[in-house]
Design a protein around this motif. Structure first.
Motif, mmCIF file in Angstrom:
data_model
loop_
_atom_site.group_PDB
_atom_site.id
_atom_site.type_symbol
_atom_site.label_atom_id
_atom_site.label_comp_id
_atom_site.label_asym_id
_atom_site.label_seq_id
_atom_site.Cartn_x
_atom_site.Cartn_y
_atom_site.Cartn_z
ATOM 1 N N ALA A 173 0.824 -1.209 0.000
ATOM 2 C CA ALA A 173 0.000 0.000 0.000
ATOM 3 C C ALA A 173 0.861 1.263 0.000
ATOM 4 N N ALA A 174 1.998 1.230 0.712
ATOM 5 C CA ALA A 174 2.879 2.399 0.763
ATOM 6 C C ALA A 174 3.463 2.694 -0.610
ATOM 7 N N LEU A 207 3.128 5.939 -5.854
ATOM 8 C CA LEU A 207 2.961 5.987 -7.314
ATOM 9 C C LEU A 207 1.773 6.842 -7.720
ATOM 10 N N ARG A 208 0.744 6.875 -6.896
ATOM 11 C CA ARG A 208 -0.460 7.607 -7.264
ATOM 12 C C ARG A 208 -0.258 9.124 -7.254
ATOM 13 N N ALA A 222 8.319 9.604 -15.513
ATOM 14 C CA ALA A 222 8.051 10.025 -14.136
ATOM 15 C C ALA A 222 7.683 8.840 -13.253
ATOM 16 N N LEU A 223 6.934 7.900 -13.798
ATOM 17 C CA LEU A 223 6.514 6.731 -13.038
ATOM 18 C C LEU A 223 7.706 5.868 -12.644
ATOM 19 N N ALA A 227 -1.498 -3.169 -11.984
ATOM 20 C CA ALA A 227 -2.764 -2.455 -12.167
ATOM 21 C C ALA A 227 -2.593 -0.957 -11.929
ATOM 22 N N VAL A 228 -1.796 -0.581 -10.935
ATOM 23 C CA VAL A 228 -1.566 0.845 -10.672
ATOM 24 C C VAL A 228 -0.798 1.474 -11.826
#
Length: 204
Positions: free
Chosen positions: A66-67, A72-73, A87-88, A132-133
């Motif tokens: 989750a961290a 990433l979000r 950037a990702l 998925a993210v």
């Protein structure tokens, strides 16, 4: 067990205590007694919230996942797709290098999940969650029909994750920052090239 604010806070403290124990001692030497001490709770309290060491360690893996996903979000969706790819990758690497001990613990926990009977699904869920993210952050701007864009975004996510996993092991093993940075630069170039191949219009 009915969840209350206090029980949720205690559960979170136990998970954080487990993370600190893993960072310090590694999975081979972590015991529930050691985790309880790190979390400053009674051993009975730990067992009230987690019926086994395995259940606790799997909760830890979820927390670490989750961290990373939260980091990433933060990537801006207004960036052009190739800039977003770059950037990702670089945001992922900043998170990895700023949480080295947690990353090692996560590798150990992933192997633990793969080795433990009945928990292999968690390793798969971790991988799928990352992909998925990545895909969700990349799909906007892929100028293809929706189904094809989704396939391309997932392929890009898998490509990036594969490259990052290799660079994590190389970087942590060799401790060569220049080589790691060169690897990230190369991955960014390769990801842009892979994007162009995935989205190229087929020749008639």
């Amino acid at each position: 067990m009915r969840s209350t604010p206090k029980s949720a806070e205690t559960r979170a403290r136990i998970i954080e205590g487990a993370i600190r124990s893993l960072e310090t001692h590694g999975i081979a030497e972590v015991t529930t007694r050691r985790i309880a001490a790190a979390a400053n709770v009674q051993l009975a309290t730990l067992h009230y919230h987690f019926d086994s060491k395995e259940a606790l360690l799997l909760a830890v893996l979820d927390r670490l996942n989750a961290a990373m996903i939260e980091a990433l979000r933060q990537i801006g969706r207004d960036l052009a797709i190739e800039a977003r790819l770059d950037a990702l990758i670089r945001a992922s690497w900043r998170h990895v290098t700023s949480t080295r001990d947690k990353q090692i613990a996560q590798i150990e926990l992933t192997l633990f999940a793969l080795r433990s009977v009945g928990t292999q699904w968690l390793a798969a869920r971790q991988y799928e969650a990352y992909v998925a993210v990545y895909a969700d952050l990349l799909i906007d701007g892929i100028e293809l029909p929706r189904a094809e864009a989704e396939r391309a975004a997932l392929a890009l996510g898998r490509f990036i994750l594969c490259g990052l996993d290799g660079l994590i092991l190389q970087s942590f093993s060799l401790r060569d920052e220049a080589a790691a940075q060169a690897g990230i630069d190369a991955l960014a170039v390769a990801a842009r090239d892979h994007f162009r191949r995935l989205t190229a219009t087929p020749h008639a």
